[in-house]
Design a protein around this motif. Structure first.
Motif, short mmCIF file in Angstrom:
data_model
loop_
_atom_site.label_atom_id
_atom_site.label_comp_id
_atom_site.label_asym_id
_atom_site.label_seq_id
_atom_site.Cartn_x
_atom_site.Cartn_y
_atom_site.Cartn_z
N GLU A 1 43.03 30.45 31.36
CA GLU A 1 43.71 30.00 32.95
C GLU A 1 43.83 28.73 32.79
O GLU A 1 42.68 27.91 32.68
CB GLU A 1 42.63 30.78 33.89
N GLN A 2 44.85 28.08 33.35
CA GLN A 2 45.13 26.77 33.43
C GLN A 2 44.59 26.17 34.88
O GLN A 2 44.63 27.07 35.88
CB GLN A 2 46.66 26.64 33.41
N LEU A 3 43.93 25.09 34.95
CA LEU A 3 43.34 24.61 36.18
C LEU A 3 44.06 23.14 36.41
O LEU A 3 44.47 22.35 35.31
CB LEU A 3 41.93 24.25 36.01
N GLN A 4 44.34 22.86 37.58
CA GLN A 4 44.95 21.67 37.85
C GLN A 4 44.11 20.95 38.95
O GLN A 4 44.17 21.42 40.18
CB GLN A 4 46.48 21.79 38.40
N ASN A 5 43.36 20.12 38.55
CA ASN A 5 42.34 19.20 39.50
C ASN A 5 41.67 20.11 40.45
O ASN A 5 41.38 20.06 41.27
CB ASN A 5 43.22 18.38 40.68
N GLY A 6 41.00 21.26 39.49
CA GLY A 6 40.09 22.30 40.06
C GLY A 6 40.59 23.15 40.62
O GLY A 6 39.82 24.34 40.91
N VAL A 7 41.83 23.36 40.81
CA VAL A 7 42.81 24.70 41.26
C VAL A 7 43.30 25.63 40.23
O VAL A 7 43.77 25.00 39.23
CB VAL A 7 43.86 24.16 42.20
#
Length: 406
Positions: A80-86
Motif C-alpha cells: 500500500e502506498q502512503l503519502q504524508n501518512g495517508v
C-alpha cells in the motif's frame, strides 16, 4: 489537512440498524478478533523500516510503499502506498505470494482509476475503471483461460447503475444481453449489430447455456427488444414474446408444445396495459377469454368447457355512474343455465341487482330472484319442470318471508 490514519487490521462493525453490532454477541466477536489476530502476524515495512499499520503513529507523516509479509511463511500479502501518512495511491493484494488484486485509492479511501484482479496463473480476471469509488465505462471479466466472461457499461455520471451488458459461456457463446439506447459495449462486444443499431432491420440474437444448448432467440431494433423466444430442454418453445407497433403479445407453452396462455398488452407511455388474456387446456382448447379496455377495466370474461361449449359469459358495461356486469352461465350442452346482473364494487366484489333467473337444461325457467340496489333479495319465485309456479315469496331484510301479495 490532518492525515487520515487507516487501521487495516481493525475489524469493521457491521452496517445496519443502530445496535446491531451490540446484538452480535460474543459468538460473532470471536471469529472477528481471530481474523484480526491473523493479520497481526504480518510484518510490515516502509522504506526499509518496520511499521505497524494498526498504530497510526508509526506511519504518521511518512511517504512510500508499505509492504506486508506473513510472519510464518514470509510470503508477501499486500502493498500500500502512503503519502504524508495517508493511505493514497497504489494498492496490491497477494494470495500465496501471487498478485491477486491491484488498484489505487484516493485521499478518501475510494478506488480511483484502473482496478484489476488476477488468476493464480497471472491472467486478468477482471478489469474496471473507477471514479471516486464508482465504476465507469466498460467493466470486463474473464474466464481463467482469458476468454471474455462478461462486459458491462456504466455511464460517466450518476450513481453508476448498469446501462448495458453481455455475458458469454466458457465456450464463447452469448448467454445474456442487455441493450442500451445507443451502442456502448464496443470494442469488447459489437452491440451495434447485436442490438439492432446497424440500420438493417431487426437483429437476430441467439443465447446459449453452459452446455451449449440454445436457450432463447432475441430480436432488437435500436436497442429495444421486439421479439423473444425461450426454449425448454427438449428444444420446444417455452415463451414467445413479441412487440408489433404499440401492442405486445406473450405466449406460454407447455413442454409438449401446446399453447397454454396468451396475453396481449397495450404499450402506453412506457407502461404495459393488459388488454386480453386467453387460457388453454392441456390439449390446446380455449378455456377462458378475458378482455380489458385501455384503462384496465374488464370488458369481457368468458369461460369454456373442454368440449368447446361456453361455461359462462360476463359482459361489462356502465349503467349511469354504476359499473355493471351481466353474467350468463351455461350447461355443457350449450343451453343457458342462469343469468343475472351485478354491480361491480372494486376489483373483486360484485353486488347482485335486478332480476336473476335460473333455467332447466330444456330451457324452462325454474327460479327467479329479485334484488334491490343494495344487493338484498326482495322476492323469490320457483317453478317446476312443467312451468307450474311452486312458490312466490316476499323476502325481508332479516331473512324472513311470506307469500307475495299481488
Amino acid at each position: 489537512m490532518i492525515p487520515r490514519r487507516a487501521a487495516p487490521c481493525r475489524p469493521a462493525a457491521p452496517t445496519g440498524k443502530p445496535g446491531r453490532w451490540l446484538r452480535l454477541g460474543l459468538a460473532a466477536l470471536v471469529p472477528l478478533f481471530g481474523a484480526a489476530a491473523a493479520h497481526a502476524q504480518q510484518d510490515c515495512d516502509l522504506n526499509g523500516r518496520s511499521v505497524n499499520p494498526s498504530n497510526g503513529a508509526s506511519t504518521d507523516g511518512k511517504t512510500g510503499l508499505m509492504r506486508c509479509k506473513d510472519r510464518a511463511s514470509g510470503e508477501l500479502q499486500r502493498e500500500e502506498q502512503l503519502q504524508n501518512g495517508v493511505y493514497m495511491g497504489l494498492v496490491r493484494i497477494y494470495e500465496k505470494g501471487k498478485l491477486a488484486k491491484e488498484h489505487s485509492v484516493n485521499a478518501k479511501g475510494n478506488i480511483q482509476g484502473r482496478a484489476r484482479e488476477f488468476s493464480p496463473a497471472g491472467r486478468v480476471l477482471r478489469e474496471a475503471t473507477y471514479d471516486d469509488g464508482q465504476e465507469r465505462g466498460l467493466v470486463r471479466s474473464f474466464y481463467p483461460d482469458g476468454k471474455l466472461r462478461r462486459v458491462v457499461f456504466y455511464p460517466d455520471t450518476g450513481n453508476g447503475s448498469e446501462r448495458a451488458s453481455a455475458e458469454f459461456t466458457e465456450r464463447g457463446q452469448l448467454s445474456a444481453l442487455r441493450c442500451a439506447d445507443a451502442p456502448t459495449l464496443s470494442p469488447a462486444v459489437d452491440d451495434a449489430k447485436l442490438c439492432g443499431f446497424a440500420g438493417t432491420g431487426a437483429s437476430q440474437v441467439e443465447l446459449f447455456d453452459a452446455q451449449g444448448n440454445l436457450r432463447s432467440r432475441l430480436a432488437y431494433v435500436s436497442g429495444k427488444r421486439t421479439r423473444s423466444q425461450s426454449f425448454y430442454d427438449n428444444g420446444k418453445t417455452a415463451v414467445l414474446d413479441e412487440t408489433v407497433g404499440n401492442q405486445r403479445t406473450e405466449q406460454n407453452y407447455s413442454s409438449e408444445g401446446v399453447k397454454r396462455r396468451e396475453t396481449a398488452y397495450l404499450l402506453v407511455e412506457r407502461a404495459n396495459v393488459r388488454v386480453r388474456e386467453q387460457a388453454f387446456s392441456e390439449k390446446g382448447t380455449l378455456v377462458r377469454d378475458q378482455r380489458w379496455n385501455s384503462a384496465g377495466e374488464p370488458i369481457v370474461d368468458d369461460s369454456y368447457y373442454l368440449n368447446g361449449q361456453p361455461s359462462s359469459k360476463s359482459a361489462y358495461g356502465n349503467s349511469g355512474d354504476m359499473r355493471t356486469v351481466e353474467i350468463t352461465e351455461f350447461y355443457d350442452s350449450g343451453e343457458r343455465a342462469a343469468q343475472g346482473r351485478y354491480q361491480v364494487v372494486g376489483r373483486s366484489r360484485q353486488i347482485p341487482v335486478g332480476t336473476h333467473q335460473r333455467f332447466s337444461e330444456k330451457g324452462k325457467l325454474l327460479a327467479e330472484s329479485t334484488f334491490d340496489a343494495k344487493g338484498r333479495i326482495t322476492r323469490e319465485r320457483v317453478w317446476d319442470e312443467n312451468g307450474e309456479l311452486q312458490r312466490d315469496d316476499e323476502v325481508f331484510e332479516d331473512g324472513s318471508r311470506k307469500a307475495f301479495a299481488q
